[in-house]
Motif scaffolding. Sequence first.
Motif, PDB file in Angstrom:
ATOM      1  N   LEU A  64      82.773  40.694  39.485  1.00 38.05           N
ATOM      2  CA  LEU A  64      81.748  40.256  38.530  1.00 38.05           C
ATOM      3  C   LEU A  64      82.334  39.233  37.548  1.00 38.05           C
ATOM      4  N   THR A 117      69.864  58.873  38.917  1.00 34.69           N
ATOM      5  CA  THR A 117      70.647  57.633  38.929  1.00 34.69           C
ATOM      6  C   THR A 117      71.502  57.568  40.188  1.00 34.69           C
ATOM      7  N   LYS A 125      71.215  47.969  46.159  1.00 40.19           N
ATOM      8  CA  LYS A 125      70.538  47.889  44.863  1.00 40.19           C
ATOM      9  C   LYS A 125      71.551  47.602  43.739  1.00 40.19           C
ATOM     10  N   GLY A 130      71.870  44.137  41.372  1.00 43.43           N
ATOM     11  CA  GLY A 130      71.984  44.120  39.917  1.00 43.43           C
ATOM     12  C   GLY A 130      73.222  43.375  39.452  1.00 43.43           C
ATOM     13  N   VAL A 131      74.332  43.614  40.131  1.00 47.15           N
ATOM     14  CA  VAL A 131      75.588  42.958  39.747  1.00 47.15           C
ATOM     15  C   VAL A 131      75.453  41.442  39.888  1.00 47.15           C
ATOM     16  N   ARG A 152      72.734  39.717  39.780  1.00 51.06           N
ATOM     17  CA  ARG A 152      71.844  39.228  38.721  1.00 51.06           C
ATOM     18  C   ARG A 152      72.580  39.149  37.398  1.00 51.06           C
ATOM     19  N   GLN A 153      73.427  40.134  37.150  1.00 52.87           N
ATOM     20  CA  GLN A 153      74.223  40.137  35.919  1.00 52.87           C
ATOM     21  C   GLN A 153      75.167  38.935  35.892  1.00 52.87           C
ATOM     22  N   LEU A 194      78.038  52.168  35.924  1.00 56.38           N
ATOM     23  CA  LEU A 194      76.822  51.378  36.038  1.00 56.38           C
ATOM     24  C   LEU A 194      75.761  51.985  35.144  1.00 56.38           C
ATOM     25  N   SER A 251      71.529  52.149  34.677  1.00 52.03           N
ATOM     26  CA  SER A 251      70.276  51.828  35.345  1.00 52.03           C
ATOM     27  C   SER A 251      69.147  52.019  34.352  1.00 52.03           C
ATOM     28  N   GLU A 294      66.655  48.825  37.704  1.00 49.73           N
ATOM     29  CA  GLU A 294      67.665  47.786  37.870  1.00 49.73           C
ATOM     30  C   GLU A 294      69.022  48.363  37.476  1.00 49.73           C
ATOM     31  N   PHE A 295      70.049  47.913  38.143  1.00 56.02           N
ATOM     32  CA  PHE A 295      71.411  48.341  37.812  1.00 56.02           C
ATOM     33  C   PHE A 295      72.202  47.181  37.208  1.00 56.02           C
ATOM     34  N   ARG A 296      73.072  47.503  36.282  1.00 54.51           N
ATOM     35  CA  ARG A 296      74.017  46.513  35.756  1.00 54.51           C
ATOM     36  C   ARG A 296      75.336  47.228  35.495  1.00 54.51           C
ATOM     37  N   VAL A 297      76.396  46.438  35.404  1.00 51.95           N
ATOM     38  CA  VAL A 297      77.719  46.991  35.129  1.00 51.95           C
ATOM     39  C   VAL A 297      77.880  47.133  33.613  1.00 51.95           C
ATOM     40  N   ILE A 298      78.322  48.291  33.192  1.00 48.38           N
ATOM     41  CA  ILE A 298      78.588  48.554  31.776  1.00 48.38           C
ATOM     42  C   ILE A 298      79.917  47.891  31.393  1.00 48.38           C
ATOM     43  N   PRO A 299      80.053  47.229  30.221  1.00 44.67           N
ATOM     44  CA  PRO A 299      79.050  47.137  29.158  1.00 44.67           C
ATOM     45  C   PRO A 299      78.034  46.017  29.398  1.00 44.67           C
ATOM     46  N   ILE A 300      76.870  46.181  28.799  1.00 47.97           N
ATOM     47  CA  ILE A 300      75.852  45.141  28.919  1.00 47.97           C
ATOM     48  C   ILE A 300      75.525  44.574  27.547  1.00 47.97           C
ATOM     49  N   LYS A 301      74.953  43.379  27.585  1.00 51.27           N
ATOM     50  CA  LYS A 301      74.535  42.703  26.351  1.00 51.27           C
ATOM     51  C   LYS A 301      73.013  42.768  26.260  1.00 51.27           C
ATOM     52  N   ASP A 309      71.251  41.039  28.975  1.00 54.39           N
ATOM     53  CA  ASP A 309      71.218  41.773  30.245  1.00 54.39           C
ATOM     54  C   ASP A 309      70.011  42.708  30.311  1.00 54.39           C
ATOM     55  N   LYS A 354      62.955  41.718  33.212  1.00 58.55           N
ATOM     56  CA  LYS A 354      62.344  40.616  33.967  1.00 58.55           C
ATOM     57  C   LYS A 354      62.189  40.974  35.450  1.00 58.55           C
ATOM     58  N   TYR A 355      63.158  41.710  35.985  1.00 64.35           N
ATOM     59  CA  TYR A 355      63.130  42.010  37.414  1.00 64.35           C
ATOM     60  C   TYR A 355      62.368  43.300  37.755  1.00 64.35           C
TER      61      TYR A 355
END
Lengths: 458, 241
Positions: free
Chosen positions: A225, A257, A265, A269-270, A272-273, B142, B144, B159-166, B169, B175-176
Amino acid sequence: MAGIHEELEPFFNPKSVAVIGATTRTGPGSFNVMENMIWFGYKGEIYPVNPRYDEVLGRKCYKDVRDIKADVDLALIAIPRHIVPSVVKACAEKGIKSVIVVSQGFAEVGGEGKKFQDEIVETAKRAEMRILGPNTLGTHNFFDNFTTSFIPIEKRDYEPIGVMCQTGLFFAGFPRLKYGKIVDVGGICDVDHVDIIRYYAEDPKIKQIFVHLEGLRPGRGKAFLEAIKGAKARGKDVIVMKAGETKAGREAVMSHTGSLAVEDKVFEGVLRQAEAQRVRDYTELQAVSHALLKLPRMKGDKIAMLTHHGAAGVMAIDILEEFGLRLAELSDEAKKAVQELSPPWLPIGNPVDIWPGLMGGPERMHRTALKAVLDDKNVDGVLLSIHIADYSAWPVGAYGHAEAIKELAPQYDKPVIVVPVGDRQEGTRRYLENVKNVAVLDNLREAARAFLALLPSA
Amino acid sequence: MKSKVLQDLSLKGVEILSEYEARSVLQEYGISCPKEVMVEYKEGRSGVDYLSDLKKMAEWPGYPTFLKVISREIRSAVNAGTIRRVTSDDEAVVAIDMIIGNAKRYKEGVSINGILASQDVSTRETREIFIGAIADEQFDHLISFGFGGIYVEVYRDVEFRVIPIKESDVYSMIKYLKGKEILGAFRDMRPINMELLVDTVLKVSKMVEENPEIVELDINPLIVGPDRAIAVDTLIRIRAK
């Protein structure tokens, strides 16, 4: 520790290379790496190594890599797997810092293969050597005329695209993906996706990075990432094709989760991040790659469409909506300009049906309508679905569409995507090929996907 | 700053936090939870006894309220029938006896910690959100975020994102989401307070970042509306020290 560029440059552009397992078999079907290297125009020193020969392709052949007196930048190893560990040790003793292992049958097959691979990795670690592979085609570099591919690749035009893949497949390239550098990371015993993305990010010749990926090395997700973010921060576009669902490395879960976090999935997300473009097939890859290389970014998501066919307009409306793009509300000035050349009964909207107005002179109508939407502040991108006929009873230029695009599009900072209709398009396509701000794509879906890649947030 | 509550529990070898414990962790990070009171369970007491004790407590939330059996052995109160929404004393008395009975039927010899009354914070205008986190071999942790409630695994609109997020994010995640329009003015509901929602997601990210021993976390649902973002049901699993 050297920077990533210094570490990996020898894989792409070595000053000298030892070909371990060089062969005297040449010609079609011989898959002779050394022959390919010479044929492709490599200018550095090549040292064949093989105890069976005294000479290979007119060069002195060495029994052992340690017998070479001069410095060796890169070793390419293509020999049976069981002798690879000892040869890698010999390379380490010779002081070679970069090694490509083409041979197969290592960790990917388990058993002894795993043992051989562990030995290689251990040697490399101690010698501060980087290893690409095993089971790899290596690299191919059009900028510096270097290849390690045992499949011959001809010289051609190339773009500032760096590709990394977990396959040799992409070495073949595509009509709309003429990469400049490529690397197959193969079985990834050492050099991996993260290293290569960092290398390309630092490479001034590379503007776009395409990553084909099946799985990352364990624990490298966060670095992956960050590497993409780093490349983006240097103004490079990153396109990723993620294929194959691998089992997530995670403890048994009891949460929602956990059961929602399937690999695809999570990667979605990654990516998109990281603001990378994700593509799923060759068509989408080429549309996105081509658009990012050739077209300016949009300031918003509003598209104006010019068409000869009301039906194409109807199709486009559906597709643009599916992709989350919007049709621009045209300004009064734009509408007025088109209306003046159209029959009074024709309501002017978007998509703009320019066909009725063509009756009064196609050349003038094409120019006026295109200028109107390019001038319009409400329009961020222009889509043309037009009838293109290279053949005509009318003299060339009578329609004036291609000419209008060629003249007007470069004067604005908006992408113009042309989706031609017609069974003979080659002439027109060639005519528009190098026109600034213009891309010719095969269908409306590709056009919509390309616009999406050009959004300000993309 | 690590969570004090989590550190203590981790030292004690607790893996799955009780809802009460989970709630304390959320509150340490400034995440709103419904008003709640709990009385200890004692064999032989009746619904009338529990209710009278609950109502004596300063934090008694009033009606409507959820009554729930608290037990480490019951994972899903909905499935076990150990949660009930009530709107009056009469309903409450009957409900307490019923959920205790269901708990005992759910598992023989079940160990019950207490009876909990939890304010019903949903209104005609609230929507149900899902926030989760999970430890991951590739990406460490992660987060969600998406649409919650009992259908979360059916619609899978997260939606998933990697921690930490801003903050950006979180807006990108929104949006998605396919159902994102539900967050805006919808039918006769006012839009939800987006800042409160975004802030809550960021607090969860921070909480997991600072407490990497969290293996799994579900807040489902987070009740959001024009004036609130309240974590109603929380599951936290930690890695024991």
